[in-house]
Each structure stands twice: as C-alpha cells, then as structure tokens.
Scaffold this motif. Structure first.
Motif, PDB file in Angstrom:
ATOM      1  N   ASN A 131       0.823  -1.210   0.000  1.00 51.69           N
ATOM      2  CA  ASN A 131       0.000   0.000   0.000  1.00 51.69           C
ATOM      3  C   ASN A 131       0.856   1.259   0.000  1.00 51.69           C
ATOM      4  O   ASN A 131       0.501   2.265  -0.610  1.00 51.69           O
ATOM      5  CB  ASN A 131      -0.929   0.003   1.215  1.00 51.69           C
ATOM      6  N   LEU A 132       1.993   1.199   0.681  1.00 55.70           N
ATOM      7  CA  LEU A 132       2.868   2.364   0.761  1.00 55.70           C
ATOM      8  C   LEU A 132       3.430   2.730  -0.609  1.00 55.70           C
ATOM      9  O   LEU A 132       3.624   3.905  -0.922  1.00 55.70           O
ATOM     10  CB  LEU A 132       4.006   2.093   1.758  1.00 55.70           C
ATOM     11  N   MET A 133       3.662   1.710  -1.417  1.00 54.05           N
ATOM     12  CA  MET A 133       4.201   1.974  -2.749  1.00 54.05           C
ATOM     13  C   MET A 133       3.191   2.720  -3.621  1.00 54.05           C
ATOM     14  O   MET A 133       3.566   3.428  -4.549  1.00 54.05           O
ATOM     15  CB  MET A 133       4.600   0.660  -3.419  1.00 54.05           C
ATOM     16  N   ARG A 134       1.897   2.565  -3.310  1.00 58.70           N
ATOM     17  CA  ARG A 134       0.859   3.244  -4.092  1.00 58.70           C
ATOM     18  C   ARG A 134       0.427   4.571  -3.473  1.00 58.70           C
ATOM     19  O   ARG A 134      -0.332   5.320  -4.082  1.00 58.70           O
ATOM     20  CB  ARG A 134      -0.356   2.330  -4.237  1.00 58.70           C
ATOM     21  N   LEU A 135       0.908   4.877  -2.279  1.00 61.29           N
ATOM     22  CA  LEU A 135       0.466   6.078  -1.558  1.00 61.29           C
ATOM     23  C   LEU A 135       1.113   7.335  -2.138  1.00 61.29           C
ATOM     24  O   LEU A 135       2.315   7.369  -2.389  1.00 61.29           O
ATOM     25  CB  LEU A 135       0.823   5.949  -0.070  1.00 61.29           C
ATOM     26  N   ARG A 136       0.300   8.389  -2.340  1.00 67.22           N
ATOM     27  CA  ARG A 136       0.804   9.686  -2.780  1.00 67.22           C
ATOM     28  C   ARG A 136       0.582  10.712  -1.673  1.00 67.22           C
ATOM     29  O   ARG A 136      -0.286  10.523  -0.805  1.00 67.22           O
ATOM     30  CB  ARG A 136       0.091  10.146  -4.062  1.00 67.22           C
ATOM     31  N   SER A 137       1.340  11.788  -1.733  1.00 62.53           N
ATOM     32  CA  SER A 137       1.239  12.792  -0.658  1.00 62.53           C
ATOM     33  C   SER A 137      -0.146  13.421  -0.585  1.00 62.53           C
ATOM     34  O   SER A 137      -0.620  13.779   0.498  1.00 62.53           O
ATOM     35  CB  SER A 137       2.302  13.884  -0.853  1.00 62.53           C
ATOM     36  N   ASP A 138      -0.828  13.568  -1.763  1.00 63.93           N
ATOM     37  CA  ASP A 138      -2.162  14.176  -1.713  1.00 63.93           C
ATOM     38  C   ASP A 138      -3.240  13.196  -1.243  1.00 63.93           C
ATOM     39  O   ASP A 138      -4.413  13.568  -1.150  1.00 63.93           O
ATOM     40  CB  ASP A 138      -2.542  14.779  -3.062  1.00 63.93           C
ATOM     41  N   ASP A 139      -2.856  11.937  -0.936  1.00 64.12           N
ATOM     42  CA  ASP A 139      -3.789  11.014  -0.289  1.00 64.12           C
ATOM     43  C   ASP A 139      -3.846  11.238   1.214  1.00 64.12           C
ATOM     44  O   ASP A 139      -4.745  10.743   1.898  1.00 64.12           O
ATOM     45  CB  ASP A 139      -3.368   9.559  -0.558  1.00 64.12           C
ATOM     46  N   ILE A 140      -2.873  11.975   1.719  1.00 55.68           N
ATOM     47  CA  ILE A 140      -2.777  12.248   3.154  1.00 55.68           C
ATOM     48  C   ILE A 140      -3.324  13.650   3.412  1.00 55.68           C
ATOM     49  O   ILE A 140      -3.024  14.585   2.668  1.00 55.68           O
ATOM     50  CB  ILE A 140      -1.324  12.153   3.636  1.00 55.68           C
ATOM     51  N   HIS A 141      -4.102  13.803   4.444  1.00 62.77           N
ATOM     52  CA  HIS A 141      -4.706  15.102   4.754  1.00 62.77           C
ATOM     53  C   HIS A 141      -4.339  15.520   6.179  1.00 62.77           C
ATOM     54  O   HIS A 141      -4.594  14.798   7.146  1.00 62.77           O
ATOM     55  CB  HIS A 141      -6.225  15.039   4.612  1.00 62.77           C
ATOM     56  N   ALA A 142      -3.740  16.717   6.262  1.00 65.83           N
ATOM     57  CA  ALA A 142      -3.477  17.336   7.565  1.00 65.83           C
ATOM     58  C   ALA A 142      -4.427  18.517   7.705  1.00 65.83           C
ATOM     59  O   ALA A 142      -4.567  19.322   6.781  1.00 65.83           O
ATOM     60  CB  ALA A 142      -2.019  17.804   7.634  1.00 65.83           C
ATOM     61  N   TYR A 143      -5.073  18.642   8.859  1.00 63.49           N
ATOM     62  CA  TYR A 143      -6.101  19.664   8.981  1.00 63.49           C
ATOM     63  C   TYR A 143      -6.282  20.093  10.436  1.00 63.49           C
ATOM     64  O   TYR A 143      -5.883  19.407  11.389  1.00 63.49           O
ATOM     65  CB  TYR A 143      -7.434  19.155   8.421  1.00 63.49           C
ATOM     66  N   ASP A 202      -4.690   1.022   5.580  1.00 64.66           N
ATOM     67  CA  ASP A 202      -4.151   0.535   6.846  1.00 64.66           C
ATOM     68  C   ASP A 202      -3.024   1.414   7.361  1.00 64.66           C
ATOM     69  O   ASP A 202      -2.264   1.016   8.235  1.00 64.66           O
ATOM     70  CB  ASP A 202      -3.659  -0.908   6.675  1.00 64.66           C
ATOM     71  N   GLY A 203      -2.900   2.640   6.806  1.00 61.07           N
ATOM     72  CA  GLY A 203      -1.814   3.530   7.195  1.00 61.07           C
ATOM     73  C   GLY A 203      -2.048   4.190   8.537  1.00 61.07           C
ATOM     74  O   GLY A 203      -3.175   4.323   9.027  1.00 61.07           O
ATOM     75  N   GLU A 204      -0.955   4.624   9.150  1.00 63.80           N
ATOM     76  CA  GLU A 204      -1.010   5.313  10.440  1.00 63.80           C
ATOM     77  C   GLU A 204       0.061   6.405  10.452  1.00 63.80           C
ATOM     78  O   GLU A 204       1.198   6.185  10.017  1.00 63.80           O
ATOM     79  CB  GLU A 204      -0.752   4.339  11.587  1.00 63.80           C
ATOM     80  N   ALA A 205      -0.348   7.601  10.899  1.00 60.83           N
ATOM     81  CA  ALA A 205       0.615   8.692  11.049  1.00 60.83           C
ATOM     82  C   ALA A 205       1.327   8.507  12.379  1.00 60.83           C
ATOM     83  O   ALA A 205       0.760   8.763  13.446  1.00 60.83           O
ATOM     84  CB  ALA A 205      -0.097  10.036  10.997  1.00 60.83           C
ATOM     85  N   VAL A 206       2.553   8.023  12.327  1.00 68.38           N
ATOM     86  CA  VAL A 206       3.285   7.740  13.561  1.00 68.38           C
ATOM     87  C   VAL A 206       3.994   8.976  14.087  1.00 68.38           C
ATOM     88  O   VAL A 206       4.391   9.027  15.254  1.00 68.38           O
ATOM     89  CB  VAL A 206       4.306   6.603  13.336  1.00 68.38           C
ATOM     90  N   SER A 207       4.146   9.986  13.242  1.00 72.68           N
ATOM     91  CA  SER A 207       4.796  11.218  13.677  1.00 72.68           C
ATOM     92  C   SER A 207       4.310  12.377  12.824  1.00 72.68           C
ATOM     93  O   SER A 207       4.204  12.255  11.600  1.00 72.68           O
ATOM     94  CB  SER A 207       6.321  11.099  13.560  1.00 72.68           C
ATOM     95  N   VAL A 208       3.989  13.508  13.474  1.00 71.98           N
ATOM     96  CA  VAL A 208       3.571  14.734  12.780  1.00 71.98           C
ATOM     97  C   VAL A 208       4.397  15.888  13.336  1.00 71.98           C
ATOM     98  O   VAL A 208       4.413  16.115  14.549  1.00 71.98           O
ATOM     99  CB  VAL A 208       2.071  15.013  12.987  1.00 71.98           C
ATOM    100  N   THR A 209       5.080  16.611  12.442  1.00 69.72           N
ATOM    101  CA  THR A 209       5.939  17.716  12.878  1.00 69.72           C
ATOM    102  C   THR A 209       5.606  18.974  12.087  1.00 69.72           C
ATOM    103  O   THR A 209       5.743  18.992  10.864  1.00 69.72           O
ATOM    104  CB  THR A 209       7.426  17.374  12.661  1.00 69.72           C
ATOM    105  N   PRO A 210       5.122  20.053  12.770  1.00 72.42           N
ATOM    106  CA  PRO A 210       4.784  20.101  14.187  1.00 72.42           C
ATOM    107  C   PRO A 210       3.417  19.464  14.450  1.00 72.42           C
ATOM    108  O   PRO A 210       2.587  19.402  13.543  1.00 72.42           O
ATOM    109  CB  PRO A 210       4.754  21.600  14.481  1.00 72.42           C
ATOM    110  N   VAL A 268      -4.882   9.223   7.188  1.00 75.82           N
ATOM    111  CA  VAL A 268      -4.127   8.422   6.224  1.00 75.82           C
ATOM    112  C   VAL A 268      -5.054   7.315   5.726  1.00 75.82           C
ATOM    113  O   VAL A 268      -5.729   6.662   6.533  1.00 75.82           O
ATOM    114  CB  VAL A 268      -2.862   7.825   6.868  1.00 75.82           C
ATOM    115  N   PRO A 269      -5.122   7.073   4.431  1.00 71.66           N
ATOM    116  CA  PRO A 269      -6.054   6.064   3.911  1.00 71.66           C
ATOM    117  C   PRO A 269      -5.600   4.630   4.221  1.00 71.66           C
ATOM    118  O   PRO A 269      -4.433   4.385   4.532  1.00 71.66           O
ATOM    119  CB  PRO A 269      -6.029   6.323   2.395  1.00 71.66           C
TER     120      PRO A 269
END
Length: 306
Positions: free
Chosen positions: A70-82, A105-113, A102-103
């Motif tokens: 799944n990570l190989m198919r993931l693009r940055s615009d699939d992820i939403h920070a809000y 089975d993904g998980e955001a393990v770190s967000v900076t800031p 994150v779409p």
C-alpha cells in the motif's frame, strides 16, 4: 590447493543466496510494515466565514507507517493534515493540535509540528488609494511625472489586526534609463506606517496599470540663421551674399536636440531672372519639440548690374 579454497568459499556463497531468497520472500510474500515521510499542506476546516485563522503552519512533515504494497501506491495528496475549527470564536488557542488522516491501513506515527498556537481574528475589509513610488535614476536632463493609475484604489481583506496595520498601498516603478513615456503593469505592496510590508492579507487587484510621462528638460540658446541662393539673375546682373535679419533665433528645445542644432537653414531664395534686390520672409523651421523667437526671418539677396 584450488579445491581447498573452493571448499572454503562454498558455504559463504550458499549463505548469501539463502539470505537473498529470504529477503525476497519477506518483501513479496509477507508484505511487511514500512515507514515513509511526506510533506503535507495543512487545511483549515469548518471555520466561520466571518473569522480568520492566524499562525496556521503551511505544511507538516508526516511519517506514515503502512504495509509495503500500500505504501508503494500512496501519494502525498492522499494524506490530509487539517485543523477542525468548528464552533470556535475569535481569541487565542494555544497548543492547537493538527490532525492527520491516512487512507487504508496507514497510520501517522509522527507529525511535525503536532501543536501550534492558534489565533482567531474577525474578518475585515478596507479600501485604500494606490500611491506610486519611483525608484532608479533617469538619464541626466530628464524628468518623470505620473500621468495615471488604473485603478486608483484597491481593496484589502483579512484578519482585522492585519488590515488595521495597513497604512498605504504602494506600486513601485523603476525609472532607470527611461527616456520615453511608458505604460506598464506593476505589483502592489501594502505597508504599515513604518514602511514594513504587511503579509497574510488578500489584495484586490494585485496589479495596477501605471502611465508615466518622461520628458527631457529644455534649454535655450541663440542659433544662427542661414539661407541659400538658387537660380541666375537676368543677363548682365549678379546676385550678392544674402542678408538675413535677424542673424539668430532664440531657440528653446530639449537638450539633446539643441546640442545638435548648430544652425538653422531657412531654405532657398530664388533670384531667377531678377534685375533688382529680392526680399522674402521665410519661416524658421524647427525640429519637433522646439520653439523659436522670432518664428520668421527676412532675407534680402542684393542683385546688381555687373
């Protein structure tokens, strides 16, 4: 001896082959969890239109953990920070959290800031006249005058604190090397009373059409007047040297024109068949942009018997 060396390296080669085979098995069959980093823009959601959010980071760095396939198919615009600002009012909100989705089975393990200090301000609108500021040096002897600006004013909008800080709207026009009038489109900057640019507000329009008249300063000088004789007097007569009155004209013209104007040719006086003096009044011809006093001159060609 050669057999002994081959016998020594054979186990190592077999181990390397086994390791590669195991790695391929894990990658292709087991689909392990992997982590990758993305830069994602931050969205402001559900904010009332009468309010403006300040200090919101433009983007965050997100470490995403996800199965390899799944990570190989993931693009940055699939992820939403809000930042969800439903039901907030104006004021300060320290340590506001940035959420990330994150779409799959993904998980955001770190967000900076992860957190930031949020300020909510009322939305404000203000109209301003546009002023034009010249910079750069014109060639010596030239000067510039503003003819027009289109439009003459603009509207700014944004947080009430930012809008209140705006003191003037300025379009900067470069005059360096200009010798002719010109029209151009220039960007507009909004500044506070100290001349600092105010950012984070909307400007409508963002450009202004500026028309500038560039003229050369005029000089005045006395320029000699001259003429020529053409034709032949009657038989037995001859033409003398023309007499021009006045001898000079006072000419006012742009400096570059006057510097090259060494004399003014009034034209020709025709004495064909004359048996006496020929007198005419001729206009003083001038290059464009020049003026002369007087505007005409009297020319007399003496014609005498031989």
């Amino acid at each position: 001896m050669k057999y002994a060396k081959f016998h020594w390296w054979l186990p190592k080669v077999l181990c390397l082959i086994a390791a590669c085979a195991f790695w391929l098995y894990v990658m292709n069959e087991q689909n392990p969890i992997m982590t990758s980093t993305y830069t994602v823009p931050v969205e402001v959601r559900n904010l009332d239109r009468s309010l403006v959010a300040l200090n919101v980071p433009k983007s965050v760095r997100v470490d995403v953990s996800m199965s390899r396939n799944n990570l190989m198919r993931l693009r940055s615009d699939d992820i939403h920070a809000y930042v969800d600002l439903q039901n907030v009012t104006d004021g300060s909100y320290p340590n506001t959290k940035i959420s990330v989705s994150v779409p799959g089975d993904g998980e955001a393990v770190s967000v900076t800031p992860t957190y930031f200090d949020l300020t909510i301000d009322p939305y404000a609108v203000k109209s301003l006249p546009i002023t034009v500021s010249f910079f750069g040096d014109l060639p010596e002897g030239y000067r510039a005058n503003l003819r027009s600006t289109t439009p003459q004013g603009l509207t700014i909008a944004g947080s009430s604190s930012s809008v209140a800080a705006v003191d003037r709207a300025v379009a900067s026009v470069n005059l360096a090397g200009k010798t002719q009038s010109f029209t151009e489109f220039d960007s507009i900057s909004v500044m506070d009373a100290d001349g600092n640019t105010v950012t984070g507000i909307d400007i409508m329009p963002t450009q202004v059409r500026v028309a500038v008249d560039v003229t050369e300063e005029k000089k005045t000088a006395n320029v000699p007047l001259a003429t020529r004789v053409k034709g032949t007097p009657a038989a037995g007569y001859k033409a003398g040297t023309p007499i021009v009155m006045p001898l000079v004209a006072t000419v006012t013209a742009p400096g570059s024109v006057l510097d090259h104007l060494k004399s003014i040719n009034l034209g020709e006086v025709d004495v064909t068949g004359a048996t006496g003096d020929v007198s005419v009044t001729l206009p003083v011809p001038l290059p464009e942009g020049a003026e002369a006093v007087p505007q005409t001159a009297s020319v007399t060609v003496p014609v005498t018997a031989e």
